[in-house]
Design a protein around this motif. Structure first.
Motif, PDB file in Angstrom:
ATOM      1  N   TYR A 119      75.784 -96.759  69.804  1.00  0.00           N
ATOM      2  CA  TYR A 119      74.360 -97.194  70.572  1.00  0.00           C
ATOM      3  C   TYR A 119      73.815 -96.137  70.239  1.00  0.00           C
ATOM      4  O   TYR A 119      72.446 -95.635  70.139  1.00  0.00           O
ATOM      5  N   PHE A 138      64.908-102.322  67.875  1.00  0.00           N
ATOM      6  CA  PHE A 138      64.205-101.433  68.546  1.00  0.00           C
ATOM      7  C   PHE A 138      62.739-102.287  68.246  1.00  0.00           C
ATOM      8  O   PHE A 138      62.492-102.626  67.343  1.00  0.00           O
ATOM      9  N   ALA A 151      63.907 -95.665  75.741  1.00  0.00           N
ATOM     10  CA  ALA A 151      63.216 -93.802  74.880  1.00  0.00           C
ATOM     11  C   ALA A 151      62.035 -93.929  75.718  1.00  0.00           C
ATOM     12  O   ALA A 151      60.778 -94.932  75.555  1.00  0.00           O
ATOM     13  N   ALA A 157      65.299-100.912  72.561  1.00  0.00           N
ATOM     14  CA  ALA A 157      66.750-101.515  72.091  1.00  0.00           C
ATOM     15  C   ALA A 157      66.874-102.465  73.114  1.00  0.00           C
ATOM     16  O   ALA A 157      67.510-102.872  73.687  1.00  0.00           O
ATOM     17  N   LEU A 212      66.262 -91.561  76.780  1.00  0.00           N
ATOM     18  CA  LEU A 212      66.933 -91.960  76.544  1.00  0.00           C
ATOM     19  C   LEU A 212      67.768 -92.029  77.047  1.00  0.00           C
ATOM     20  O   LEU A 212      69.254 -91.647  77.254  1.00  0.00           O
ATOM     21  N   LEU A 271      70.970 -95.423  78.238  1.00  0.00           N
ATOM     22  CA  LEU A 271      72.030 -96.743  77.742  1.00  0.00           C
ATOM     23  C   LEU A 271      72.171 -97.341  78.829  1.00  0.00           C
ATOM     24  O   LEU A 271      72.397 -96.629  80.152  1.00  0.00           O
ATOM     25  N   PHE A 282      69.966 -95.306  68.397  1.00  0.00           N
ATOM     26  CA  PHE A 282      69.176 -95.073  69.215  1.00  0.00           C
ATOM     27  C   PHE A 282      68.258 -93.417  67.745  1.00  0.00           C
ATOM     28  O   PHE A 282      66.775 -93.280  67.858  1.00  0.00           O
TER      29      PHE A 282
END
Length: 174
Positions: A106, A5, A74, A65, A95, A97, A110
């Motif tokens: 993940y 991150f 995020a 990420a 948030l 992905l 996260f």
């Protein structure tokens, strides 16, 4: 696979401008009745100019990420009033992905990174808004101790969606 991150900078606006529409369309396009409203929303949220402004805003942090490539992002803001409460907390705005990056663990990585960031900012609460129609996200947050606080409405020109406001106290063990 393990994620790394990093704090996004203004220089990451073009990357987030690519990732944002991709993730948003993948996860939420089916909830919009009119394509032009979806396009307007995405342009307002993810234009390079809008992202540059958000990335340079005091009290807001974007995380990226990465695994072998960028896997998600995020957005968090500090000390935001929690609706219908007398306290403030870290507001988790986004948030997301990337398509193909879910189901790899993940989300939990996260989540832990977000908790670390909020605690480092001395936040005592974490809160968010999640679409009522997003049952998968609601289950994810429920499993991590988020509780329903209230609800609100997101309105566009031709539709309304219910948003659940969820929150949790941040103690050292959560």
């Amino acid at each position: 696979m393990h994620l790394t991150f990093r704090h996004a900078t203004v220089d990451d606006a073009p990357l987030l401008s690519e990732m944002g529409p991709c993730t948003y369309r993948h996860h939420f396009a089916h909830l919009w009745r009119r394509e032009e409203e979806l396009n307007d929303f995405i342009a307002a949220e993810y234009s390079v100019a809008a992202l540059q402004q958000s990335l340079s805003a005091v009290g807001t942090r974007w995380l990226i990420a990465e695994a072998e490539r960028p896997a998600g992002f995020a957005k968090i803001s500090w000390r935001k009033p929690v609706p219908e409460q007398t306290y403030t907390g870290a507001l988790l705005h986004k948030l997301y992905l990337m398509p193909g990056e879910t189901g790899k663990g993940y989300g939990e990585q996260f989540w832990q990174a977000i908790l670390r960031e909020a605690r480092a900012e001395n936040e005592r609460w974490l809160w968010l808004e999640v679409l009522e129609a997003n049952a998968g996200a609601r289950r994810f947050y429920d499993a991590r101790g988020m509780k329903m606080l209230t609800q609100t409405i997101f309105s566009s020109a031709t539709q309304q969606s219910v948003l659940f406001v969820m929150g949790k106290a941040l103690d050292e063990h959560a």
